[in-house]
Design an enzyme around this catalytic site. Structure first.
Site, PDB file in Angstrom:
ATOM      1  N   GLY A  74       0.826  -1.209   0.000  1.00  0.00           N
ATOM      2  CA  GLY A  74       0.000   0.000   0.000  1.00  0.00           C
ATOM      3  C   GLY A  74       0.855   1.252   0.000  1.00  0.00           C
ATOM      4  N   THR A  75       1.977   1.210   0.711  1.00  0.00           N
ATOM      5  CA  THR A  75       2.859   2.377   0.778  1.00  0.00           C
ATOM      6  C   THR A  75       3.355   2.744  -0.612  1.00  0.00           C
ATOM      7  OG1 THR A  75       3.540   1.721   3.006  1.00  0.00           O
ATOM      8  CG2 THR A  75       5.003   3.241   1.836  1.00  0.00           C
ATOM      9  N   ASN A 153      -7.184   4.285   9.606  1.00  0.00           N
ATOM     10  CA  ASN A 153      -6.750   3.010  10.156  1.00  0.00           C
ATOM     11  C   ASN A 153      -6.788   2.980  11.685  1.00  0.00           C
ATOM     12  OD1 ASN A 153      -4.618   4.875   9.162  1.00  0.00           O
ATOM     13  ND2 ASN A 153      -3.330   3.661  10.528  1.00  0.00           N
ATOM     14  N   GLN A 181      -7.847   0.337   4.096  1.00  0.00           N
ATOM     15  CA  GLN A 181      -8.601  -0.286   5.208  1.00  0.00           C
ATOM     16  C   GLN A 181     -10.016  -0.726   4.839  1.00  0.00           C
ATOM     17  OE1 GLN A 181      -7.547  -1.317   8.048  1.00  0.00           O
ATOM     18  NE2 GLN A 181      -5.530  -0.377   8.080  1.00  0.00           N
ATOM     19  N   SER A 201      -3.916  -2.673  -0.320  1.00  0.00           N
ATOM     20  CA  SER A 201      -2.808  -3.510   0.146  1.00  0.00           C
ATOM     21  C   SER A 201      -3.362  -4.893   0.485  1.00  0.00           C
ATOM     22  CB  SER A 201      -2.179  -2.878   1.387  1.00  0.00           C
ATOM     23  OG  SER A 201      -1.236  -3.754   1.943  1.00  0.00           O
ATOM     24  N   THR A 239       9.915  -7.781 -11.807  1.00  0.00           N
ATOM     25  CA  THR A 239       9.154  -9.019 -12.007  1.00  0.00           C
ATOM     26  C   THR A 239       8.070  -9.143 -10.939  1.00  0.00           C
ATOM     27  OG1 THR A 239      11.108 -10.025 -12.940  1.00  0.00           O
ATOM     28  CG2 THR A 239       9.376 -11.538 -12.216  1.00  0.00           C
ATOM     29  N   CYS A 327       2.704   0.852  12.125  1.00  0.00           N
ATOM     30  CA  CYS A 327       3.918   1.471  11.579  1.00  0.00           C
ATOM     31  C   CYS A 327       4.528   2.477  12.530  1.00  0.00           C
ATOM     32  CB  CYS A 327       3.610   2.155  10.262  1.00  0.00           C
ATOM     33  SG  CYS A 327       2.760   1.063   9.160  1.00  0.00           S
TER      34      CYS A 327
HETATM   35  C1  PLP Z   1      -4.519   3.432   5.625  1.00  0.00           C
HETATM   36  C2  PLP Z   1      -3.249   2.720   5.295  1.00  0.00           C
HETATM   37  N1  PLP Z   1      -2.526   3.113   4.226  1.00  0.00           N
HETATM   38  C3  PLP Z   1      -1.391   2.495   3.876  1.00  0.00           C
HETATM   39  C4  PLP Z   1      -0.894   1.453   4.607  1.00  0.00           C
HETATM   40  C5  PLP Z   1       0.394   0.823   4.186  1.00  0.00           C
HETATM   41  O1  PLP Z   1       0.189  -0.421   3.603  1.00  0.00           O
HETATM   42  P1  PLP Z   1       1.435  -1.439   3.470  1.00  0.00           P
HETATM   43  O2  PLP Z   1       1.672  -1.985   4.831  1.00  0.00           O
HETATM   44  O3  PLP Z   1       0.970  -2.479   2.506  1.00  0.00           O
HETATM   45  O4  PLP Z   1       2.570  -0.653   2.940  1.00  0.00           O
HETATM   46  C6  PLP Z   1      -1.584   1.015   5.735  1.00  0.00           C
HETATM   47  C7  PLP Z   1      -1.053  -0.082   6.579  1.00  0.00           C
HETATM   48  O5  PLP Z   1      -1.185  -0.077   7.783  1.00  0.00           O
HETATM   49  C8  PLP Z   1      -2.793   1.655   6.092  1.00  0.00           C
HETATM   50  O6  PLP Z   1      -3.496   1.300   7.159  1.00  0.00           O
END
Ligand code: PLP
Length: 413
Positions: A74-75, A153, A181, A201, A239, A327
């Protein structure tokens, strides 16, 4: 309960991989190890798995499979949307976002600021809600992208994404939503929503970690963030993580099936947990709006205790929950989301997020409900923050609790 059983209430951090997802992935790990970009049949076969997964993930958000590509998380998807909007519109140097986004977006924005890009972090109210009219007034002629998360989140508060997308469209500004989320909890339809970019994600919907996707609306100008080979139709070099993508595809299908359960049974479990805590433990309240909220999340402030201490005792009881987002765990700073809502740093430090999922049972919630009052009582008895503590008689209770109140409980023991 078995001795080493885990009571998992941290589904916003990550989720258990569904057995169906594991089963779908195994053939890729064991048999179909070819490179999907290779020209021979063995490669094409693997490419077929990739196409199937793409169709399934596209169906989850009602996109055309050509409008989505896979990333590493997701990041990366969030970073890519920001990067592309700025790179394709070099004359526009302003980003409009909120103060409660995930670190995946905020950290990149802070870096962009150092590079001379102007970033506006919109405030939220005491319940974590955003004012769409303020957002509308804050769009500038040089705004390259508006980025607002679909659901927070930490609190679960859901933002009015369709309304915000309509505002952006009317102003001719690109709009991205971090919907990480939401799958399996809220119906996602990029056409109805009218967004230009949407991030997901896989590990939040019972698929493995290390894979994400970005939806880019057809005909939106796009500049890759990871540049390399021609994978993902030139939009993301590298890949593909085929096994995990196949797992993502299966999980996308399951997420659509899970929506009903999340919104009925899981919601009822969350509501029961929340109501029981508020009723049985004094000086507790819910952080964030409880109406426009994900069905699985509750964020509760426990006055006069440190959430980190609660989590330590939870750990000893096999209970997983969190303070802030996974995080930022480990940092001593209070949650930026709760601080943005005007909650005092002390209250924010006493806040715990419980996020349930389709694998939670009523028995697990009862276990948590039975353990919690004792844990809080033990910690409060030792807490120097506790004004009811004999050594702290002179302290002013209201002063300690200064800051906006959410739903609040004064009753119980
Ligand atoms: C709202 C939100 N965005 C982005 C992310 C990041 O996703 P990833 O862990 O796959 O990088 C998260 C993960 O906690 C999230 O809750």
């Amino acid at each position: 309960m078995p001795e080493n059983k885990i009571f998992y209430f941290d589904n916003n951090a990550t989720t258990r991989v569904a057995p169906e997802v594991v089963a779908a992935m195994l053939p890729i790990l064991s048999e179909y190890y070819g490179n999907p970009s290779s020209a021979y049949t063995f490669g094409h076969q693997v490419g077929q798995f990739l196409d199937d997964a793409r169709a399934r993930v596209a169906a989850l958000v009602n996109a055309d499979p050509k409008e989505i590509f896979f990333t590493s998380c997701g990041t990366e998807s969030d970073n890519t949307a920001l990067h592309s909007a700025l790179a394709t519109q070099p004359q526009k140097r302003h980003i409009l976002t909120t103060s409660v986004e995930h670190a995946a977006l905020i950290t990149h924005c802070q870096w962009l600021k150092k590079q001379g890009v102007e970033v506006t972090f919109l405030p939220v109210d005491s319940e974590g809600r955003l004012d769409p009219r303020l957002l509308e007034r804050s769009i500038r002629p040089d705004t390259a992208l508006v980025s607002v998360m679909f659901a927070n989140n930490e609190t679960g508060v859901v933002f009015p994404i369709a309304e915000i997308a309509a505002i952006c469209r009317a102003k001719g500004v690109l709009f991205h939503t971090d919907a990480v989320q939401t799958p399996g909890k809220i119906k996602l339809d990029v056409r109805e929503l009218g967004v230009d970019f949407l991030s997901l994600s896989a590990h939040k919907l019972h698929a493995p970690k290390g894979v994400g996707m970005l939806y880019v609306r057809r005909r939106t100008k796009f500049q890759p963030y990871i540049m390399g080979g021609h994978q993902e139709r030139g939009r993301r070099g590298g890949t593909e993580n085929v096994a995990s993508i196949v797992g993502f595809g299966k999980a996308a299908e399951l997420a659509m099936e899970h929506i009903d359960d999340e919104n009925t049974r899981v919601r009822a479990l969350r509501d029961h947990l929340e109501a029981t805590i508020l009723k049985t433990i004094r000086y507790t309240r819910v952080n964030g709006n409880t109406v426009s909220r994900l069905p699985n999340t509750t964020n509760i402030a426990f006055d006069f205790v440190e959430a980190e201490a609660i989590l330590m005792l939870f750990d000893q009881a096999g209970i997983c929950a969190s303070s802030g987002s996974a995080c930022t765990t480990g940092s001593l700073d209070p949650s930026h989301v709760l601080v943005a809502m005007g909650i005092s740093p002390m209250q924010a430090r006493g806040s715990v997020r419980f996020s349930l999922g389709v694998y939670n049972t009523a028995e697990e919630v009862d276990y948590l409900i039975n353990k919690l009052p004792d844990i809080i009582a033990r910690l409060r008895a030792m807490s120097p923050l506790n004004p009811l503590h004999p050594e702290n008689k002179s302290q002013n209770l209201e002063a300690l609790r200064a800051g906006p109140m959410g739903v609040r409980s004064e009753s119980g023991t």
